[in-house]
Design an enzyme around this catalytic site. Structure first.
Site, PDB file in Angstrom:
ATOM      1  N   SER A 154       0.842  -1.193   0.000  1.00  0.00           N
ATOM      2  CA  SER A 154       0.000   0.000   0.000  1.00  0.00           C
ATOM      3  C   SER A 154       0.882   1.249   0.000  1.00  0.00           C
ATOM      4  CB  SER A 154      -0.947  -0.042   1.202  1.00  0.00           C
ATOM      5  OG  SER A 154      -1.922   0.954   1.133  1.00  0.00           O
ATOM      6  N   ARG A 224     -11.655   5.983  10.225  1.00  0.00           N
ATOM      7  CA  ARG A 224     -11.228   4.592  10.235  1.00  0.00           C
ATOM      8  C   ARG A 224     -12.310   3.669   9.686  1.00  0.00           C
ATOM      9  NH1 ARG A 224      -7.356   1.335   9.004  1.00  0.00           N
ATOM     10  NH2 ARG A 224      -7.268  -0.571  10.247  1.00  0.00           N
ATOM     11  N   ASP A 319      -8.670  -6.502  -4.688  1.00  0.00           N
ATOM     12  CA  ASP A 319      -8.250  -5.190  -4.194  1.00  0.00           C
ATOM     13  C   ASP A 319      -8.789  -4.125  -5.146  1.00  0.00           C
ATOM     14  OD1 ASP A 319      -7.030  -2.893  -3.300  1.00  0.00           O
ATOM     15  OD2 ASP A 319      -4.988  -3.703  -3.336  1.00  0.00           O
ATOM     16  N   HIS A 352      -7.998  -5.082  -0.283  1.00  0.00           N
ATOM     17  CA  HIS A 352      -6.708  -4.406  -0.135  1.00  0.00           C
ATOM     18  C   HIS A 352      -5.902  -4.976   1.032  1.00  0.00           C
ATOM     19  CE1 HIS A 352      -3.773  -1.316  -0.726  1.00  0.00           C
ATOM     20  NE2 HIS A 352      -3.979  -0.772   0.466  1.00  0.00           N
ATOM     21  N   ASP A 353      -6.575  -5.477   2.041  1.00  0.00           N
ATOM     22  CA  ASP A 353      -5.882  -6.051   3.201  1.00  0.00           C
ATOM     23  C   ASP A 353      -5.161  -7.358   2.872  1.00  0.00           C
ATOM     24  OD1 ASP A 353      -6.376  -4.099   5.030  1.00  0.00           O
ATOM     25  OD2 ASP A 353      -8.012  -5.131   6.054  1.00  0.00           O
TER      26      ASP A 353
END
Length: 379
Positions: A154, A224, A319, A352-353
């Protein structure tokens, strides 16, 4: 804790720099500190060092655990250690908390020696280029003239790319994972919404909330929660939560009813209790500004002509923030410039994680690439 595959007990180190750092914006930081951790052993030639660059919410604690808190495990502990893909039997690995961070390195919550108050809103807006410069000074302090590899996922992947462009003779290999050559308009929009939640929190006080003994908790929570949604894939959320109701029925109100709501609010509360609002603003702005082609009329081919390293670029199928197509935008100019580049698109359900998850194919790719790097060092 299993000693056979863990770094084991680690401790943070602190480096002080008294030479002023001139930011890309023109601002100057007269002196600063960086907090970092190291794993493995630096060889006699000091040629086996790997720098790990962290993502937005990451820090220097990349692997291992602390003697006084065995539950505080490094955020990439599954990737780094003896026999792991980033093998500490072969490499000397460094994790550093970015300048402007909130985990020990000089940042907005640090005391400004000129005012005896926290820097707050006076801390300079920082860029990826500024981070690379500060990290290079840490490398100088450790006697490392060239990294065997710079690795990141990232925002960390963007830092790894910038290393190859700003200091091409100081990095032999770059592993850019779940990264992109710049943010899309949509990604910038997500960041702006997150920042707006913080900036408009009444407890933000223009960035100087420390003096008011306040924390913009509400804004941080919302930021968040939004970030977590964009980090996950639709499939991952569906598999984990679906449309599960906490009480098994509709309550016809606005309190928490769905399990996904409970999860997001928990993550928001957890983040707001441990992260600094000004740091969040700085990190997202650094993401927005990163664009190697900006000074080359938008031409990535010209931008990447400076690079000399070998590259491994990895993307993940689900992602959608930094999609495989965005990763291929990195690969194409490297091929155009006849650089040595490998590309892997990993099937994953984690969005994305995914770069944080222990996907076998993903780990095998990283391990194989770095094993080749280790062989080259020993030959």
């Amino acid at each position: 804790m299993n000693a056979s595959n863990s770094i084991g007990i680690v401790s943070a180190k602190r480096a002080q720099f008294d030479t002023p750092l001139v930011f890309r914006s023109g601002a100057v930081l007269p002196r600063y500190e960086l907090v970092y951790e190291t794993y493995g052993k630096l060889n006699a030639e000091k040629s086996n060092a790997i720098l790990v660059c962290h993502a937005l919410s990451g820090n220097h604690h990349v692997a291992g655990y602390y003697a006084d808190d065995a539950e505080n495990i490094g955020w990439w502990d599954n990737m780094i250690g003896p026999g792991k893909p980033i093998n500490t039997d072969k490499f000397f690995v460094i994790g550093v908390n970015n300048l402007g961070g909130c985990h020990g390195s000089t940042g907005p919550s640090s005391i400004d020696p000129e005012t005896s108050h926290p820097y707050g809103a006076n801390f300079p807006v920082i860029t990826v280029e500024d981070w690379v410069e500060s990290q290079a000074r840490l490398a100088d302090l450790l006697g490392i003239r060239q990294f065997a590899a710079v690795i990141g996922g990232s925002l960390g992947g963007m830092q790894a790319l910038q290393w190859s462009l700003a200091l091409p003779d100081r990095v032999r290999n770059v592993l850019a994972i779940a990264a992109a050559p710049h943010l899309t308009a949509q990604n910038i929009a997500f960041n702006d919404v997150a920042r707006s939640a913080i900036l408009n929190d009444p407890n933000f006080h223009g960035g100087n909330f420390y003096r008011h003994n306040a924390v913009p908790t509400h804004g941080l929570r919302l930021a968040r929660m939004l970030g977590h949604i964009t980090d996950l894939s639709d499939d991952a959320m569906a598999d984990k939560f679906g449309r599960e109701l906490r009480d098994g029925q509709f309550n016809y109100g606005y309190e928490i009813e769905f399990e996904i709501e409970s999860y997001l609010r928990h993550q928001g509360d957890k983040f707001a209790s441990s992260f600094d609002a000004n740091t969040y603003l700085l990190m997202t702005k650094a993401l927005d500004y990163f664009d190697p082609a900006h000074d080359f009329g938008g031409d990535l081919n010209r931008a990447f002509a400076r690079a000399k390293a070998g590259f491994l670029v990895i993307s993940f199928t689900t992602d959608w923030r930094f999609s495989p197509e965005r990763a291929r935008e990195i690969v194409r100019p490297l091929l155009h410039n006849r650089r040595n580049v490998s590309y892997a698109e990993i099937t994953s359900t984690h969005g994305h994680d995914s770069f944080l998850m222990e996907e076998p194919h993903y780990f095998d790719v990283v391990r194989a690439y770095l094993d080749n790097v280790a062989e080259e060092l020993s030959s």
